[in-house]
Motif scaffolding. Structure first.
Motif, short mmCIF file in Angstrom:
data_model
loop_
_atom_site.label_atom_id
_atom_site.label_comp_id
_atom_site.label_asym_id
_atom_site.label_seq_id
_atom_site.Cartn_x
_atom_site.Cartn_y
_atom_site.Cartn_z
N THR B 307 -108.27 73.24 69.14
CA THR B 307 -108.35 73.79 70.34
C THR B 307 -108.83 72.34 71.29
O THR B 307 -109.66 71.63 70.77
N ILE B 308 -108.43 72.45 72.47
CA ILE B 308 -108.78 71.21 73.40
C ILE B 308 -109.39 72.18 74.53
O ILE B 308 -108.70 72.78 75.29
N SER B 309 -110.69 71.58 74.78
CA SER B 309 -111.38 72.30 75.94
C SER B 309 -111.89 71.25 76.93
O SER B 309 -112.23 70.36 76.31
N GLY B 310 -111.72 71.41 78.17
CA GLY B 310 -112.71 70.62 79.21
C GLY B 310 -112.36 71.10 80.50
O GLY B 310 -111.87 72.38 80.76
N SER B 311 -113.03 70.42 81.33
CA SER B 311 -112.77 70.74 82.80
C SER B 311 -111.17 70.57 83.42
O SER B 311 -110.55 70.02 82.78
N ALA B 312 -110.92 71.92 84.23
CA ALA B 312 -109.46 71.83 84.62
C ALA B 312 -109.04 70.75 85.07
O ALA B 312 -107.87 70.17 84.99
N ALA B 317 -105.58 65.72 84.22
CA ALA B 317 -105.38 64.28 84.38
C ALA B 317 -105.23 63.64 82.97
O ALA B 317 -104.35 62.63 82.92
N ARG B 318 -105.56 64.28 81.72
CA ARG B 318 -105.61 63.47 80.63
C ARG B 318 -104.65 64.25 79.46
O ARG B 318 -104.33 63.31 78.47
N VAL B 319 -104.36 65.64 79.55
CA VAL B 319 -103.48 65.95 78.27
C VAL B 319 -101.79 66.23 78.94
O VAL B 319 -101.81 66.68 80.17
N GLU B 320 -101.19 65.76 78.03
CA GLU B 320 -99.89 66.03 78.49
C GLU B 320 -99.23 66.42 77.03
O GLU B 320 -99.37 66.09 75.87
N PRO B 328 -92.37 67.52 69.30
CA PRO B 328 -93.04 67.60 70.35
C PRO B 328 -94.79 67.48 69.82
O PRO B 328 -95.12 67.73 68.77
N ALA B 329 -95.48 66.75 70.83
CA ALA B 329 -96.75 66.51 70.46
C ALA B 329 -97.82 66.54 71.69
O ALA B 329 -97.19 66.50 72.83
N VAL B 330 -99.06 66.96 71.60
CA VAL B 330 -99.71 66.92 72.72
C VAL B 330 -100.51 65.76 72.52
O VAL B 330 -101.07 65.13 71.58
N VAL B 331 -100.61 64.99 73.87
CA VAL B 331 -101.32 63.68 73.91
C VAL B 331 -102.64 63.79 74.79
O VAL B 331 -102.37 64.27 75.85
N VAL B 332 -103.64 63.42 74.41
CA VAL B 332 -105.05 63.43 74.97
C VAL B 332 -105.45 62.06 75.23
O VAL B 332 -105.63 61.35 74.43
N LYS B 333 -105.28 61.66 76.46
CA LYS B 333 -105.55 60.25 76.83
C LYS B 333 -107.11 60.05 77.02
O LYS B 333 -107.56 60.17 78.36
N ASP B 334 -107.89 59.85 75.83
CA ASP B 334 -109.20 59.92 75.89
C ASP B 334 -109.74 59.19 74.49
O ASP B 334 -108.85 58.59 73.88
N THR B 335 -110.94 58.86 74.55
CA THR B 335 -111.52 58.22 73.35
C THR B 335 -112.51 59.28 72.70
O THR B 335 -113.03 60.11 73.33
N VAL B 336 -112.69 59.01 71.49
CA VAL B 336 -113.80 59.87 70.87
C VAL B 336 -115.15 59.59 71.08
O VAL B 336 -115.57 58.38 70.85
N ALA B 337 -116.09 60.30 71.77
CA ALA B 337 -117.31 59.91 72.06
C ALA B 337 -118.27 60.48 71.18
O ALA B 337 -119.39 59.95 70.99
N LYS B 338 -118.03 61.48 70.47
CA LYS B 338 -119.06 61.89 69.53
C LYS B 338 -118.39 63.02 68.38
O LYS B 338 -117.39 63.44 68.85
N VAL B 339 -118.92 62.98 67.43
CA VAL B 339 -118.47 63.80 66.20
C VAL B 339 -119.61 64.72 65.48
O VAL B 339 -120.99 64.42 65.77
#
Lengths: 323, 339
Positions: B307-312, B317-320, B328-339
């Motif tokens: 599951t990917i959730s975040g502000s609309a 802007a970041r998911v494609e 097919p792949a889901v690309v999240v253009k972001d960095t991991v901030a917390k685990v």
């Protein structure tokens, strides 16, 4: 053979034969319609008593007397299907042969019988039991001919009986010479027909003919043929013959179903000569099928979106603003 | 909605612009129903249909409303054995003059009452037409009775210069008054130009904008989730849906939404899906109050259950959806901030 008694028996059978002729005619008309053969004439007759008796005598004179003329004379009821194209003669022959309701007993292809070195009448004659009847006297003859073959057969029959002593060899030769023209005529008609059907504009003409026919019968208003042809050619560019036939059938069904609404819409669009045309039926059908796809096509073809919107409103179809 | 309308007869009255919130002049009332050419009646019906198709909302009589004059006039006309539009429509015109606000929203207008057939049912249509430069009405006398000139009507119905267009179509359904109302001036609910539905017609929307907006969102989300095959389209449509709901626009037009954001093969299916879910395809007022955080937060689930959730806006802007090593792949253009 007692011709008087035979004649009386034939008189008794006549009403039944007439009933067979009528029901077979209606069955064959339906078959022609289902087969999609255009321009066909279907007719029938019950042989007159004198013709029947004369045929009985002729068989005797030839030394081939019938033992039971009522059964053995197979053309007491004769049906004729006259068509425009020679190809349709063979299409109908094959259809009749396949028809489970007609018990086919014999098929005479006159052209095949003539062989390679003779000219003559080339129709197809079929002996068959009519639907629902297999009484031994009920066999009928179905003749399949082109209109040209029919014209020759009619003239030939008429001229053969002009003189009480028959025709001379010279006269018969003259009549047979005419069959060469009939053969040439039918082959040319078929060739030209194939050429037209293979032309790129033929599928469009199928649709245009349907639109015009529906327009005239349901709306009954004058229109500009050139405009209809131009709009249909623009909207249906590259359509195949099969697709054109399917589309025509579906437009016809649509026009039947929505007739009242369409008449009202045409009345409302009367002020606009561009929309008060047979192609409006194609437009309405396409809008009802997929308005989004049709709007895209309309714009792609450089047509005015406002015109389409005006038409759509009348059918309670809401169009988006083109992007 | 599929509402086809044909008009049988109509009568028009001129309603002056009120100044300072009070009616300062008498309406110019027609005294007879004019004989109109078929074309004029057809133009009228078309204008009415367009308005209802584009913005029509299903309405019902508001039982809480204290002044049921208009519903009573409409029912009186619909129940009459022989419909005579003249006197009831004059009463309606006076009522309009009384309730319409004196504001810059309004100018001199024509008020039309028509005997129509809507989807085969005998109905009454009401329309209010205005133009920025006002309506210069000419009258003529027919058998000693004043009738507004037909050319004015035709001009108003045909031209795009007609600025404000309010319309309603009403019929009796098992003796209960039902109808559709459209208003070109739809806006915020406290907008004075909205008097037409409530104060004049004495009606309310069958379903409130918040319910319709919620149903639209739910039906659209279901369609995207269940009936759109490829992931890229799913993401694009979903992002567009959220953008539509969080935009500043006051209305949602489902047909326009499909046309603007969906691929051609999905548009008609989307509209059918909405209709099947009971969502109108005419434009409606947007009210996201029943949607809560669903408008501002997006939640995507991949086929593997991630599951990917975040502000609309961040999701947009970041998911494609792209291709990665031929799949097919889901690309999240972001960095991991917390685990």
């Amino acid at each position: 053979m007692d011709l008087k008694k035979l004649g009386d028996l034939y008189d008794e059978l006549h009403p039944d034969l007439q009933e067979i002729a009528d029901s077979l005619t209606s069955y064959l008309k339906d078959l022609v319609r289902k087969t999609g053969v255009k321009g066909a004439n279907v007719s029938s007759r019950v042989k007159d008593k004198d013709s029947f008796l004369k045929k009985v005598l002729q068989k005797s004179f030839k030394g081939e007397p019938w033992t039971d003329p009522i059964v053995e004379c197979t053309d007491k009821v004769g049906c004729r299907i006259d068509v425009v194209y020679l190809a349709d003669v063979f299409r109908l022959r094959d259809e009749i042969e396949r028809e489970a309701n007609l018990k086919v007993q014999k098929i005479d292809d006159k052209a095949v019988e003539l062989g390679a070195d003779s000219l003559g009448y080339g129709g197809v004659h079929i002996d068959a039991y009519p639907p629902g009847r297999e009484d031994d006297f009920a066999t009928c003859e179905i003749q399949l001919r082109t209109h040209a073959q029919a014209a020759w057969a009619m003239a030939s029959h008429e001229l053969s009986y002009k003189g009480p002593v028959g025709t001379t060899d010279e006269q018969r030769r003259g009549l047979n010479r005419l069959t060469a023209l009939v053969e040439l005529f039918d082959e040319e008609v078929d060739r030209i027909s194939k050429e037209i059907m293979n032309s790129p504009s033929f599928p469009l003409s199928i649709v245009i003919r349907t639109l015009e026919s529906l327009w005239l019968t349901k709306i009954g208003r004058p229109y500009r043929e050139d405009l209809t042809a131009a709009v249909v050619a623009t909207l249906l560019e590259g359509i195949s013959e099969d697709d054109a036939k399917t589309l025509s059938d579906r437009i016809s069904a649509f026009a039947d179903e929505r007739a009242e609404q369409i008449v009202e819409a045409v009345r409302a669009l009367d002020h606009d000569p561009l929309m008060s045309q047979p192609e409006l039926l194609l437009i309405y059908f396409s809008l009802s099928e997929d308005k989004f796809a049709f709007l895209d096509l309309w714009i792609k073809k450089g047509l005015d979106a406002r015109l389409l919107d005006e038409a759509a409103v009348q059918l309670a179809i809401k169009l988006p603003q083109p992007s | 909605m599929n509402l086809t309308i044909s008009a049988r007869s109509l009568i028009a009255h001129q309603v002056p612009r009120p100044i300072g919130g009070a009616a300062t002049a008498e309406p110019l009332l027609s005294e007879a129903v004019p004989e109109l050419p078929t074309n004029t009646l057809a133009f009228f019906a078309r204008r009415l249909m367009r308005s209802i198709q584009d913005r029509g909302q299903a309405v019902e009589v508001d039982p809480r409303f204290e002044d049921p004059r208009l519903p009573a006039i409409i029912q009186e006309l619909l129940r009459a054995e022989e419909m005579d539009l003249v006197e009831p429509s004059q009463r309606a015109a006076r009522h309009l003059l009384e309730v319409q606000p004196g504001s810059p929203y309004e100018s001199e207008s024509l008020f039309v009452t028509a005997d129509v057939v809507a989807n085969g049912v005998s109905s009454i249509a009401l329309m209010k037409l205005e133009r920025e430069e006002g309506v210069h009405v000419h009258t003529r006398d027919i058998d000693g009775k004043r009738v507004l000139d037909v050319e004015v009507l035709e001009d108003l119905m045909l031209t795009d210069n007609t600025r404000v267009f309010k319309a309603g179509v009403f019929w009796l359904d098992q003796d209960v008054l039902k109808g559709y109302v459209s208003d070109d001036q739809q806006g915020a609910r406290d907008d004075p130009a909205r008097y037409f539905l409530q104060r004049f017609l004495g009606c309310r929307l069958e379903r409130s904008p918040s319910i319709v907006t919620r149903d639209f969102f739910q039906a659209a989300e279901d369609f995207i989730s269940e009936q759109v095959g490829d992931g890229e389209s799913k993401l694009r449509y979903y992002t567009a849906l959220q953008a539509e709901l969080s935009s500043n626009r006051t209305q949602i037009d489902p047909v326009q939404f499909a046309s603007d954001h969906m691929q051609q093969e999905d548009r008609a299916r989307f509209e059918e899906h909405l209709l099947g879910a009971g969502v109108p395809t005419a434009a409606f007022d947007k009210d996201i109050s029943k949607l809560g955080p669903r408008v501002s937060r997006s939640r995507l689930r991949t086929s593997a259950g991630i599951t990917i959730s975040g502000s609309a806006s961040e999701i947009e802007a970041r998911v494609e959806v792209a291709q990665y090593e031929g799949s097919p792949a889901v690309v999240v253009k972001d960095t991991v901030a917390k685990v």
